[in-house]
Design a protein around this motif. Structure first.
Motif, short mmCIF file in Angstrom:
data_model
loop_
_atom_site.label_atom_id
_atom_site.label_comp_id
_atom_site.label_asym_id
_atom_site.label_seq_id
_atom_site.Cartn_x
_atom_site.Cartn_y
_atom_site.Cartn_z
N ALA A 71 0.83 -1.20 0.00
CA ALA A 71 0.00 0.00 0.00
C ALA A 71 0.87 1.26 0.00
CB ALA A 71 -0.92 0.01 1.21
N GLY A 72 0.65 2.11 -0.98
CA GLY A 72 1.39 3.36 -1.08
C GLY A 72 2.77 3.23 -1.68
N LYS A 73 3.20 2.01 -2.00
CA LYS A 73 4.54 1.82 -2.56
C LYS A 73 4.49 1.89 -4.08
CE LYS A 73 6.37 -0.94 1.25
NZ LYS A 73 7.01 -2.22 1.66
N ARG A 74 5.60 2.31 -4.64
CA ARG A 74 5.73 2.39 -6.09
C ARG A 74 6.32 1.08 -6.58
NH1 ARG A 74 9.35 5.65 -7.40
NH2 ARG A 74 8.58 6.38 -9.40
N LEU A 75 5.55 0.36 -7.39
CA LEU A 75 5.92 -0.99 -7.82
C LEU A 75 6.03 -1.03 -9.34
CD1 LEU A 75 4.61 -4.37 -6.50
CD2 LEU A 75 4.50 -3.92 -8.97
N LEU A 76 7.14 -1.55 -9.82
CA LEU A 76 7.38 -1.75 -11.25
C LEU A 76 7.30 -3.24 -11.56
CD1 LEU A 76 8.37 -0.91 -14.11
CD2 LEU A 76 10.72 -1.13 -13.23
N HIS A 77 6.47 -3.59 -12.54
CA HIS A 77 6.36 -4.97 -12.99
C HIS A 77 7.02 -5.10 -14.35
CE1 HIS A 77 3.53 -8.55 -14.17
NE2 HIS A 77 4.82 -8.89 -14.17
N LEU A 78 8.16 -5.80 -14.39
CA LEU A 78 8.86 -6.04 -15.64
C LEU A 78 8.25 -7.21 -16.38
CD1 LEU A 78 12.56 -5.64 -14.41
CD2 LEU A 78 11.16 -3.94 -15.60
N LEU A 95 1.20 1.75 -6.26
CA LEU A 95 1.20 2.65 -7.41
C LEU A 95 2.02 1.95 -8.49
CD1 LEU A 95 1.93 5.93 -5.43
CD2 LEU A 95 -0.30 5.02 -6.13
N VAL A 96 1.36 1.39 -9.48
CA VAL A 96 2.01 0.42 -10.35
C VAL A 96 2.40 1.01 -11.70
CG1 VAL A 96 0.84 -1.52 -9.25
CG2 VAL A 96 -0.17 -0.46 -11.28
N THR A 97 3.52 0.48 -12.20
CA THR A 97 3.97 0.70 -13.57
C THR A 97 4.25 -0.67 -14.18
OG1 THR A 97 5.00 2.83 -13.05
CG2 THR A 97 5.75 1.71 -15.05
#
Length: 274
Positions: A71-78, A95-97
């Motif tokens: 929750a509230g973390k910036r997460l990158l999914h490769l 917060l997803v990318t």
């Protein structure tokens, strides 16, 4: 089973060949194949997008426990494909990318995010090796990679250094992946049919997709690589990340006959010190 079958048993009609003298078009071939898989995966029962939209969980229990609260973390999914895992983390407050080299897949992912009302999700077109540049040097609390991703990458050292550059100080990279041991055995779950130490690229011509072997596709040629667990851990260690854990799981994807158990998938977390 085979490492070079997307983590699922290969059909008899799939063929593996000795790499040609020039296989430098591996990325173009693989991208064309994944572009064609998109409508098959979006519309088929394997991914069951309607069930996902209705709230079905696609992340595995050990992934949720090992990654923890996002929750509230910036997460990158490769290598995010159509974004189901990506948006699952968004449902949990991240917060997803999502990043993938298949633009048709990202179009579907963005449409799915809109359908779910996930306004904070974004999707970026790039291969893994170009991720740092594509994201403008941005760093993340969590860099996540899911099942069936590493076999599409030839250079683990470059992969690990890219991952390390994307993790912010105090953040971590998390990988869940098919276990190379389980992928070497036949359907009986006992007979070893491939060489664990074979690192040569495999050029395959396989009909359809693991989600539907009867799907009509024209871009059926792919190039894939086998990576041992030692290769993965060593590459991450060389990148400067600190290995927090490496876990092997007897569940999570494959289905083998009853009997002595094999590790079927593995997961690891590697953090970047402050």
């Amino acid at each position: 089973m085979s490492t070079f079958s997307d983590g699922l048993p290969q059909p008899p009609s799939a063929s593996r060949s000795v790499p040609p003298a020039d296989w430098t078009d591996w990325e173009a071939a693989n991208r064309a194949n994944w572009d064609e898989r998109v409508p098959v995966h979006v519309g088929g029962a394997f991914y069951d997008v309607p069930a996902f939209v209705a709230g079905a969980e696609v992340l595995r229990d050990f992934e949720l426990a090992e990654v923890g609260d996002v929750a509230g973390k910036r997460l990158l999914h490769l290598q995010c494909h159509i974004g189901l895992d990506t948006l699952s983390w968004a449902r949990r407050g991240a917060l997803v990318t999502g990043l993938d080299f298949s633009e048709p897949a990202l179009v579907e992912a963005a449409q799915l995010a809109k359908q779910l009302g996930v306004d904070s999700a974004r999707f970026v077109a790039s291969d893994v090796y170009g991720a740092v540049e594509a994201l403008g040097g941005e760093t993340f609390d969590v860099v996540y990679t899911g099942m069936g991703a590493l076999n599409w990458l030839p250079d683990l050292t470059r992969w690990a250094r890219t991952v390390a550059a994307l993790v912010r100080p105090g953040g971590f990279a998390y990988l869940s992946e098919f276990h190379p041991i389980a992928e070497l055995v036949a359907a009986d779950g006992r007979t070893v049919v491939e060489d664990y130490f074979d690192r040569a690229p495999a050029v395959l011509d396989t009909p359809g997709s693991y989600a539907d072997r009867n799907a009509t596709m024209t871009a059926t040629r792919t190039v894939q690589w086998r990576h041992g667990i030692g290769d993965v851990v060593s590459a991450l260690a060389d990148s400067g990340l600190h290995l927090d854990f490496l876990h092997e799981h007897a569940h999570g994807h494959f289905f083998l006959p009853p009997g002595p158990r094999l590790p079927l998938v593995y997961s690891l977390r590697a953090s970047r010190p402050y």
